[in-house]
Design a protein around this motif. Structure first.
Motif, short mmCIF file in Angstrom:
data_model
loop_
_atom_site.label_atom_id
_atom_site.label_comp_id
_atom_site.label_asym_id
_atom_site.label_seq_id
_atom_site.Cartn_x
_atom_site.Cartn_y
_atom_site.Cartn_z
N ILE A 346 0.85 -1.20 0.00
CA ILE A 346 0.00 0.00 0.00
C ILE A 346 0.88 1.25 0.00
N LEU A 347 0.40 2.31 -0.63
CA LEU A 347 1.10 3.60 -0.59
C LEU A 347 0.45 4.45 0.49
N SER A 348 1.27 4.99 1.41
CA SER A 348 0.77 5.79 2.52
C SER A 348 1.17 7.24 2.27
N GLY A 349 0.18 8.13 2.23
CA GLY A 349 0.47 9.54 1.99
C GLY A 349 1.40 10.09 3.04
N GLN A 350 2.39 10.88 2.60
CA GLN A 350 3.27 11.51 3.59
C GLN A 350 3.40 13.01 3.35
N GLY A 351 2.72 13.49 2.29
CA GLY A 351 2.70 14.92 2.03
C GLY A 351 4.08 15.50 1.81
N GLY A 352 4.19 16.78 2.04
CA GLY A 352 5.44 17.48 1.71
C GLY A 352 6.50 17.47 2.78
N GLY A 353 6.34 16.69 3.83
CA GLY A 353 7.37 16.62 4.86
C GLY A 353 7.21 17.75 5.86
N HIS A 354 8.02 17.69 6.91
CA HIS A 354 7.87 18.70 7.96
C HIS A 354 8.52 20.00 7.50
N SER A 355 8.16 21.11 8.17
CA SER A 355 8.70 22.41 7.77
C SER A 355 10.21 22.40 7.96
#
Ligand code: ZN
Ligand code: ZN
Length: 395
Positions: A346-355
């Motif tokens: 499965i692919l798990s969303g991780q978005g753009g990472g922490h600031s």
């Protein structure tokens, strides 16, 4: 998000583990430090631990009751040979080595699930926590399978996940059947006859032969394989010649093939070798194709993919799980494990990472960092997969 409270409670610990691994990245089959940390933690949690499979691979086992049912969870531990450009405190301490694919996060999420499962033991059967080396090209998954992984640690089903920067945290994508491509790398060596650039009639031009092979090979995609089967044939290197006025003796072509079934891969491989040899022969030259298989296509078992999607839905809701997500042209060596045992990836969303992350957050980008916000969700998904698969039978 339905994050398991006991896992939420160790979020800060997991961030510490993850950043420590991130700061000390190790290449495929060299994950000595990472494997030692994984083995030590698994022992501390109360797992049986086996080390040294495929050199640096580790398996942790938790048994509850005497049910013969078993499930495997897999994470990868290796980094990439590239220079990190991030400047935060946990950036790589090793020049030319970087966790740019998030395997530090995958390993940490599986450790978090291991801690929870070993403490709560809310299942009947056996879970094998598989930490593999060398996903990035070394085929650690293949070596583990060849060394008898599933004979020593039988699994009825096996599951893995990969972070996905283009999806936000809290979203998942999966699909039944082929999900990631399989591939080959190839080299075609062409032998012509060197000559003066002004006297082509005395030579056989391997550059012209190479150009015709590159063009003709694209007809494999359009004329040899079905339009319903996605195939890529990419020539990524052409090498020949050193001077303006010399027709060289030799040319070399290199490239890659990607597709979603072993049968199509076989078809494309055979066709490419034939096109190379026969096109060269038509010009009086010789071509020697050397086509080497890479990772096979990653094929999810339909039933297990639906099961894993159901578990993901129980955490984030139906609207946040793509059950028929897009296919990906990249490859993964978890495919070798899925050839041996049914399961799903499965692919798990991780978005753009922490600031603070520089340069965007695409996989294999020098500014990449795994998003710590995903740690408790991913660990919960692993844990719930086990609890759902090995649910105690009511008497
Ligand atoms: Zn990668
Ligand atoms: Zn990866």
């Amino acid at each position: 998000m339905n994050i398991e409270p006991r896992i939420a409670a160790i979020h800060q610990d997991m961030i510490r583990w993850r950043r420590d691994i991130h700061a000390h990245p190790e290449l495929g089959f060299e994950e000595e430090r990472t494997a030692a940390i994984v083995a030590e933690k698994l022992r501390e949690f109360g797992c049986e631990v086996t080390t040294g499979i495929a050199k640096t691979g580790v398996v942790g086992t938790i048994r509850v009751g005497n049910s013969p049912a078993s499930v495997g969870l897999r994470a990868d531990m290796d980094c990439l040979p590239m220079q990190e450009t991030n400047t935060f405190a946990h950036a790589s301490k090793h020049p030319g080595r970087m966790h740019a694919c998030g395997h530090d996060g995958h390993t940490t999420m599986l450790l978090g699930a291991a801690k929870y499962l070993a403490e709560t033991r809310n299942f009947q059967g056996t879970v094998h926590l598989i930490f593999q080396p060398a996903e990035e090209g070394g085929g650690g998954g293949r070596v583990m399978v060849e060394e008898g992984l599933f004979q020593k640690f039988p699994c009825d089903a096996i599951f893995a996940m990969h972070n996905r920067p283009s999806l936000p945290v809290g979203q998942f994508a999966i699909r039944p059947g082929p999900m990631l491509a399989g591939g080959c790398r190839f080299e075609i060596r062409i032998k012509g006859k060197g000559a003066h650039g002004a006297r082509p009639e005395t030579g056989i031009d391997p550059v012209l032969v190479a150009a015709h092979i590159v063009g003709a090979a694209q007809t494999i995609v359009s004329r040899t394989t079905s339009p319903h089967e996605p195939v890529v044939v990419s020539f990524t290197q052409i090498h020949a010649g050193d001077a303006y006025n010399v027709i060289p003796e030799r040319a070399v072509l290199r490239g890659t093939i990607r597709c979603y079934s072993n049968a199509v891969r076989e078809q494309v491989t055979t066709a490419l070798a034939r096109v190379a040899r026969e096109v060269a022969a038509a010009f009086g030259a010789e071509a020697e194709p050397d086509i080497r298989p890479g990772y096979p296509p990653l094929v999810n078992d339909a039933k297990e993919a639906a099961f894993m999607a159901d578990v993901a839905v129980s955490l984030v809701g139906e609207e946040n799980v793509q059950r028929n997500g897009p296919r990906v042209m990249g490859s993964e060596d978890f495919s070798y494990m899925l050839e041996a045992v049914p399961g799903a990836f499965i692919l798990s969303g991780q978005g753009g990472g922490h600031s603070g992350t520089l340069g965007g957050c695409e996989l294999h980008n020098p500014g990449y960092d795994f998003n710590d916000d995903l740690l408790p969700l991913g660990a919960t998904l692993f844990a719930r997969v086990v609890e759902a698969k090995l649910a105690p039978k009511s008497a």
